[in-house]
Enzyme design. Structure first.
Site, PDB file in Angstrom:
ATOM      1  N   THR A 173      11.861  -0.140  -3.479  1.00 19.89           N
ATOM      2  CA  THR A 173      10.903  -0.916  -4.261  1.00 19.89           C
ATOM      3  C   THR A 173       9.465  -0.571  -3.898  1.00 19.89           C
ATOM      4  O   THR A 173       8.613  -0.416  -4.778  1.00 19.89           O
ATOM      5  CB  THR A 173      11.147  -2.427  -4.048  1.00 19.89           C
ATOM      6  OG1 THR A 173      12.492  -2.729  -4.441  1.00 19.89           O
ATOM      7  CG2 THR A 173      10.175  -3.271  -4.857  1.00 19.89           C
ATOM      8  N   GLU A 174       9.199  -0.447  -2.615  1.00 23.82           N
ATOM      9  CA  GLU A 174       7.826  -0.245  -2.150  1.00 23.82           C
ATOM     10  C   GLU A 174       7.290   1.158  -2.427  1.00 23.82           C
ATOM     11  O   GLU A 174       6.138   1.306  -2.821  1.00 23.82           O
ATOM     12  CB  GLU A 174       7.732  -0.533  -0.642  1.00 23.82           C
ATOM     13  CG  GLU A 174       7.862  -1.999  -0.290  1.00 23.82           C
ATOM     14  CD  GLU A 174       6.643  -2.824  -0.663  1.00 23.82           C
ATOM     15  OE1 GLU A 174       5.602  -2.260  -1.058  1.00 23.82           O
ATOM     16  OE2 GLU A 174       6.735  -4.056  -0.569  1.00 23.82           O
ATOM     17  N   SER A 175       8.100   2.191  -2.177  1.00 22.00           N
ATOM     18  CA  SER A 175       7.558   3.547  -2.221  1.00 22.00           C
ATOM     19  C   SER A 175       8.445   4.570  -2.922  1.00 22.00           C
ATOM     20  O   SER A 175       8.074   5.742  -2.988  1.00 22.00           O
ATOM     21  CB  SER A 175       7.332   4.039  -0.791  1.00 22.00           C
ATOM     22  OG  SER A 175       8.587   4.193  -0.134  1.00 22.00           O
TER      23      SER A 175
END
Length: 177
Positions: free
Chosen positions: A51-53
């Site tokens: 999700t983040e990167s």
């Protein structure tokens, strides 16, 4: 007819390979190691990294968060003071996958502990900060018990939490708990 039979027989394996491609387990040694160190489900860490990167160790957000688990400079130095005060690390160290996963997993662990193990509330805190979540918990409109958010009133927060939960479900279905 033979080709159709082969396709039908191979279809489940092909679909699984597609799912594994969509939900990779990159940096497995680091994820598994820090998950064990912090008593976390590695599949949850994969969900956050995804999700983040999207598994890009060089990722940097519009607010300057860095690395696989997208940590801000302020949070990095706060965590460094807790788990690595004597180590020669700086904010750029978050571009190293091991450092990013180590610090991000630790912060995730703290979020889960602070919010009773509730993944959705912990995800909201990881994304928006403890102050924001604590303020929402003080408002009875968003919580039933004062410790877990039942609603996520901010669009970005709600979207982020939904993505984490959906990805965690997919990782769990694909690789087991």
């Amino acid at each position: 007819m033979l080709i159709l039979t082969l396709v039908i027989v191979q279809l489940p394996q092909i679909l699984r390979q597609v799912q594994e491609w969509r939900y990779p387990r990159c940096y497995a040694a680091e994820v598994e190691g820090w998950a064990a160190a912090y008593d976390l489900d590695p599949l949850l860490i994969y969900s956050f990294i995804h999700t983040e990167s999207s598994f890009d160790p060089e990722a940097e957000s519009s607010v300057g968060a860095r690395g696989l688990m997208q940590m801000t400079e302020e949070t990095f130095y706060w965590i460094k003071s807790k788990i690595a005060p004597d180590e020669a690390l700086n904010f750029d160290s978050l571009y190293d996958p091991d450092c990013s996963i180590r610090f991000g997993a630790y912060y995730l662990k703290l979020c889960l502990e602070r919010y009773g193990g509730d993944i959705a509330t912990a995800a909201a805190a990881y994304h928006s900060g403890w102050g924001t979540v604590d303020a929402l918990l003080e408002n009875g409109q968003y919580t039933r018990d004062g410790t877990i958010l039942a609603e996520f009133p901010y669009t970005q927060m709600a979207h982020y939490v939904q993505k984490i939960l959906e990805r965690y479900q997919c990782y769990t279905e694909l690789y087991g708990s």
